[in-house]
Design an enzyme around this catalytic site. Structure first.
Site, PDB file in Angstrom:
ATOM      1  N   ARG A  83      34.043  52.505   1.467  1.00  0.00           N
ATOM      2  CA  ARG A  83      32.946  52.207   2.049  1.00  0.00           C
ATOM      3  C   ARG A  83      32.694  52.727   3.268  1.00  0.00           C
ATOM      4  O   ARG A  83      31.726  53.406   3.875  1.00  0.00           O
ATOM      5  CB  ARG A  83      32.483  50.580   2.236  1.00  0.00           C
ATOM      6  CG  ARG A  83      31.232  50.246   2.608  1.00  0.00           C
ATOM      7  CD  ARG A  83      31.199  48.837   2.210  1.00  0.00           C
ATOM      8  NE  ARG A  83      32.110  48.001   3.155  1.00  0.00           N
ATOM      9  CZ  ARG A  83      32.128  46.663   2.987  1.00  0.00           C
ATOM     10  NH1 ARG A  83      31.433  45.925   2.140  1.00  0.00           N
ATOM     11  NH2 ARG A  83      32.925  45.901   3.693  1.00  0.00           N
ATOM     12  N   LYS A 185      28.072  50.132   6.913  1.00  0.00           N
ATOM     13  CA  LYS A 185      28.529  49.280   7.937  1.00  0.00           C
ATOM     14  C   LYS A 185      28.438  50.033   9.388  1.00  0.00           C
ATOM     15  O   LYS A 185      29.360  50.486   9.706  1.00  0.00           O
ATOM     16  CB  LYS A 185      29.961  48.870   7.403  1.00  0.00           C
ATOM     17  CG  LYS A 185      29.957  47.235   7.574  1.00  0.00           C
ATOM     18  CD  LYS A 185      31.106  46.793   6.939  1.00  0.00           C
ATOM     19  CE  LYS A 185      31.546  45.451   7.400  1.00  0.00           C
ATOM     20  NZ  LYS A 185      30.495  44.295   6.958  1.00  0.00           N
ATOM     21  N   GLU A 221      19.328  40.395   2.668  1.00  0.00           N
ATOM     22  CA  GLU A 221      20.507  39.836   2.539  1.00  0.00           C
ATOM     23  C   GLU A 221      20.417  39.042   4.180  1.00  0.00           C
ATOM     24  O   GLU A 221      19.188  39.281   4.806  1.00  0.00           O
ATOM     25  CB  GLU A 221      21.576  40.543   2.730  1.00  0.00           C
ATOM     26  CG  GLU A 221      21.511  41.804   3.934  1.00  0.00           C
ATOM     27  CD  GLU A 221      22.946  42.715   3.712  1.00  0.00           C
ATOM     28  OE1 GLU A 221      24.136  42.050   3.508  1.00  0.00           O
ATOM     29  OE2 GLU A 221      22.961  43.909   3.851  1.00  0.00           O
TER      30      GLU A 221
HETATM   31  C1  LIG Z   1      30.260  43.446   5.634  1.00  0.00           C
HETATM   32  C2  LIG Z   1      28.964  43.104   5.560  1.00  0.00           C
HETATM   33  C3  LIG Z   1      28.761  42.045   4.506  1.00  0.00           C
HETATM   34  C4  LIG Z   1      29.861  41.590   3.661  1.00  0.00           C
HETATM   35  O1  LIG Z   1      30.566  42.823   2.904  1.00  0.00           O
HETATM   36  P1  LIG Z   1      32.267  42.100   2.566  1.00  0.00           P
HETATM   37  O2  LIG Z   1      32.625  43.564   1.973  1.00  0.00           O
HETATM   38  O3  LIG Z   1      32.231  41.154   1.488  1.00  0.00           O
HETATM   39  O4  LIG Z   1      33.033  41.606   3.579  1.00  0.00           O
HETATM   40  C5  LIG Z   1      27.354  42.074   4.181  1.00  0.00           C
HETATM   41  N1  LIG Z   1      26.434  42.428   4.735  1.00  0.00           N
HETATM   42  C6  LIG Z   1      26.444  43.072   5.742  1.00  0.00           C
HETATM   43  C7  LIG Z   1      25.312  43.526   6.416  1.00  0.00           C
HETATM   44  C8  LIG Z   1      27.838  43.335   6.241  1.00  0.00           C
HETATM   45  O5  LIG Z   1      27.740  44.149   7.316  1.00  0.00           O
END
Ligand SMILES: *Cc1c(COP(=O)(O)O)cnc(C)c1O
Length: 342
Positions: A83, A185, A221
């Site tokens: 990622r 991210k 989300e």
């Molecule tokens: C990091 C993140 C998540 C959760 O991801 P995980 O890999 O399960 O920790 C969900 N949404 C956003 C916007 C994120 O930045």
């Protein structure tokens, strides 16, 4: 066995605590250096560093913890490596090789093993890999020097005394544009969510549910967690959209639901006007695994899930217990999910 630090593990918060060592590798003249563990927690950079002016920065988050049989492990670090590579490409940053990412995670955890909380405390060692453009940039363009770093900090359980269902609100702010950076991210996604989260907190809500910015009819989300819904006939549904960040926790839970617990699972567009049909709702992310949602406030109109405001719904609970059981070494996990550090 290494002597643990004298920390009140049971009462840790989700706050930064400086640990002994951090990993750093620098990209310069078109290549990454060998990388090293260092003691200095401070970073010195130009006032004109690209990260400070144009927010060229991305990150990851994962946890190291002690299993029931006393091993230190991390959960699926290969997916964090992948990622981060995807985030790098979208942000015009060099990819830190995925196998080196995993090696850097292992080195950072080993060097801070005294800070990995003991089994049964609910606490974990949170790892924060991140990368940023560090050389001076004033005309708008990507940096050409970067740092990849990982620090570690011990954190308490996200919810002390168990997870009580949350009340969240439908936000009028947007998290990510339709063809923007929602699927990576990037620190910038969080910068623009800060006003929305402060607003929601001031109004008494735990989180925001963001909608698709184009039609405002579909669920995306929250600021940092993906949604899982359970239908009244026990099907697990998660929203599909190319502006959602692909949560590793959510993807793992979907696999567990389908392959280990025999649920039907579905990734599809989820409409705001069908939320009232679901039996359970949860938020998925590394920090809490699943946080149950009891109620969604849509501009004063309440959508209450039958699972209620006292405890996790039964299906959510089963998913939570199974995944955390795998993480803690109480249940067998799929091949390659648990990386043993020592
Ligand atoms: C990091 C993140 C998540 C959760 O991801 P995980 O890999 O399960 O920790 C969900 N949404 C956003 C916007 C994120 O930045």
């Amino acid at each position: 066995m290494m002597e643990k630090k004298n920390i009140d593990w049971e009462n840790l918060d989700f706050n930064y605590i400086k640990t002994d060592k951090r990993y750093v590798s620098t990209y310069k003249n078109g290549k990454w250096d060998d990388g090293a563990l260092i003691e200095d927690d401070m970073i010195t950079m130009s006032e004109c560093a690209c990260v400070l002016q144009y927010a060229q920065t991305i990150f990851e988050g994962l946890k190291a913890y002690t299993t029931q049989d006393g091993k230190i492990v991390v959960f699926r670090p290969d997916l964090n490596a992948e990622r981060l590579a995807n985030s790098s490409k979208r942000m015009e940053m060099p990819v830190f090789p995925e196998e080196r990412f995993i090696d850097a995670v292992v080195q950072t955890v080993k060097a801070n093993a005294a800070y990995v909380p003991p089994y049964g405390t609910g606490a974990t060692l949170y790892l924060r890999p991140y990368m940023f453009g560090i050389n001076p940039v004033i005309g708008v363009k990507p940096a050409d020097e970067f740092q990849f770093r990982i620090f570690a900090t011990p954190v308490g359980p996200y919810f002390k005394g168990g997870a009580k269902p949350l009340t969240i609100k439908i936000s009028d702010f947007d998290r990510a544009a339709p063809n923007g950076t929602g699927f990576i991210k990037a620190g910038l996604n969080y910068a623009m969510s800060l006003h929305a989260i402060v607003t929601a907190h001031n109004e008494g809500f735990a989180e925001n549910m963001y909608l698709d910015p184009k039609t405002r009819t579909k669920v995306e989300e929250t600021g940092g967690a993906n949604f899982l819904f359970v239908t009244k006939d026990n099907k697990i549904v998660t929203p599909k959209s190319n502006s959602i960040l692909p949560s590793i926790t959510r993807r793992s839970l979907m696999t567990v639901a389908k392959d280990y617990l025999g649920y039907e699972v579905e990734e599809r567009e989820v409409y705001l006007d069908e939320l009232g049909n679901f039996a359970e709702c949860g938020l998925c992310g590394t920090a809490a695994v699943i946080s149950p949602v009891g109620k969604i406030n849509d501009h004063g109109k309440e959508i209450c899930f039958p699972s209620g405001m006292e405890e996790m719904g039964p299906v959510t609970k089963k998913l939570y217990d199974t995944l955390t059981g795998m993480q803690m070494g109480k249940l067998d996990a799929p091949e390659g999910w648990i990386k043993v550090i020592e």
